[in-house]
Design a protein around this motif. Sequence first.
Motif: not given
Length: 645
Positions: A447-458, A476-478, A483-497
């Motif tokens: 619960g300590k880190y979310g998407l807005m935190n990521l946008m601020q860091d980027l 870079v985001i990973t 590490p699990e976030i790289r799988t997220f991108f591979a499956d649902y953004v680069e992939g079509s799951k």
Amino acid sequence: MNIFSFSSKFVFLLFVFSFSLSSVFAQDDFETTSLSDSTETSFSYSYTLDLTKSKNDKVPVELYFKDLASLELSSNVLEVTDKDSISFFMPKIVPGTYHIYDFGRFLSDFKVTDMAGKEIKYTHPTENEWRFPTKGVYKISYLVDDTFDYKGQNKVFEPGGTDIEDDVFVINTHGFFGYLEDFKRQPFDINVVKPKGFYGSTPLVAAKTNEKIDTYLVSDYHLLADSPMLYSIPDTVTFEVGGAEILVSVFHEKGTVKAEEVAKEVQKSLEAQKNYLGGTLPIKKYAFLIYIFDGFSNSGSYGALEHSYSSLYFLPNMGASRLANTVVEIAAHEFFHILTPLSIHSEEIHYFDFINPKMSKHLWLYEGVTEYFANHVLLQQGLISLEEFLDKMRDKVSEANNYSDVPFTEMSLGCLDKYADEYGNVYEKGALIGWMLDVRLRELSDGKYGLMNLMQDLSKKYGTEQPFEDDKLFDVITEMTYPEIRTFFADYVEGSKELPYTDYLKTIGINTTGDGTEEVFNFGNIGLAVDPETKEVSVFSMEGANEFGKMFEEGDVILEINDQKVDATNFLDLITEASYKEDEEMEIVVNRKIKKRKKTKIKKRTLKSKPVFVEQEQDFGFEEAQDKNEKQTELLKAWEKWEVK
């Protein structure tokens, strides 16, 4: 960009958006002196736009510069001294529209002259290019025709177009000003000669201004193309939010819509977004330029085009209150572009090619995440309930199902051509990708880190002047997260799951729904139509009518349902949201054509029937679980009402 269009048969809104390949130069780059007075560069590149000389929807533009053959180039300009000729370009495609418009076709009477006024010959190899010798050139001049009244093919969507009238000038700068080959990154000034009493509303800050001329110093062509202007007798409101100056400028020929009315609602929305972003805004000035029209638009649509420090709206006159709400609805999305792509963008955006653009693969970020934030801010700031937010996301799932399952990165790269029809999904599945990424980050961080935190860091890592490499962003985001976030991108953004709604949302105590059927009220199973002018709802087909529908006749105009007046604006609400009971008779008042003795008269009729309910499959949706455990409760709160730091 937001585009709205009406169906001719029944009323619905088609939402299509596109993101702004915006200038990435901060407002701190503005200077306070004219380039013509500057000695820091040996290259004077100065435009004059004379609005007082407009005639027949055309206005003259002049571009002055030194002898191109004798340039002593500064270090930040590409080497062109070995060339004996050079090209002047107008944009083929402009940031934010994702459509080839060829703005060169709106130029006429093009001339290249020397200091003595003698014309220099040129060639015109393409619709958007003029090529001429470098030696002796002093001035380029041409006339610009507006696009709002264009009668030919490939009409320009008005928020990205131009209007030249006696009482208003819509100056999308990419339609008036071009650039010299190799000089897109060269600074120059713009001098606007204006009619008496006119004011220029724009995100740019004038370096010099008086009653007759405004001078703007521009760091480069990218900034210019990203900075629209609205010149007219002023109706403006300025206020401060989060350390930023906000300008709301309205033009309406009839003058019945006022900036003050619109600004009140816009300010409420921006206050919520300011809080969502941590209490301050990362800009100095932002301009809402709003053009209100009566009747119909030339393109058949209306909406807005977003920019880094502004957004330009082209909207029908729908009344001050409804108009203000429409602006706020659109602005909730457009304003979040101050995060991305302004502060977080790829090289393809930073070095945008106005003639042969290369697309980025990250529309999920530029438009999807922006659209997600535009909805989540309403929840986080208490402006809507969790149930209302989930309903919005359910609608996006439904709309996303109308598109193919092509991988999102692949669609992004081909959105100009191969996957042009898939582009609208950036606001449906793109937003859902943002939602699932936010929830996953909350789960992995307790619960300590979310998407807005990521946008601020980027944003801190890159910022306005440092683009990221398109192929490296996921890695870079990973590195910045898990590490699990790289799988997220591979499956649902680069992939079509399919996005894992059920698995992800159960971590925050939200269940997916959609099994089984439900009974819903059916308005007779008859064909209905709307008159686009009167907004009357009428019966045009009785084919397939059920017991409820059989009381109607073709041509009936529906006036009232249970004592409530009916038109196109409220009909859907009355038949989908009102509560009807099977044993309670409904009253429908209609105007019916009665033929008698070869004459037709209109008679009012009151029809009565008990409602008919039919079974249909439940739509896929989301609902808050009633038996959440402690961890689910904590994560739901962290995601829903997180505190900005």
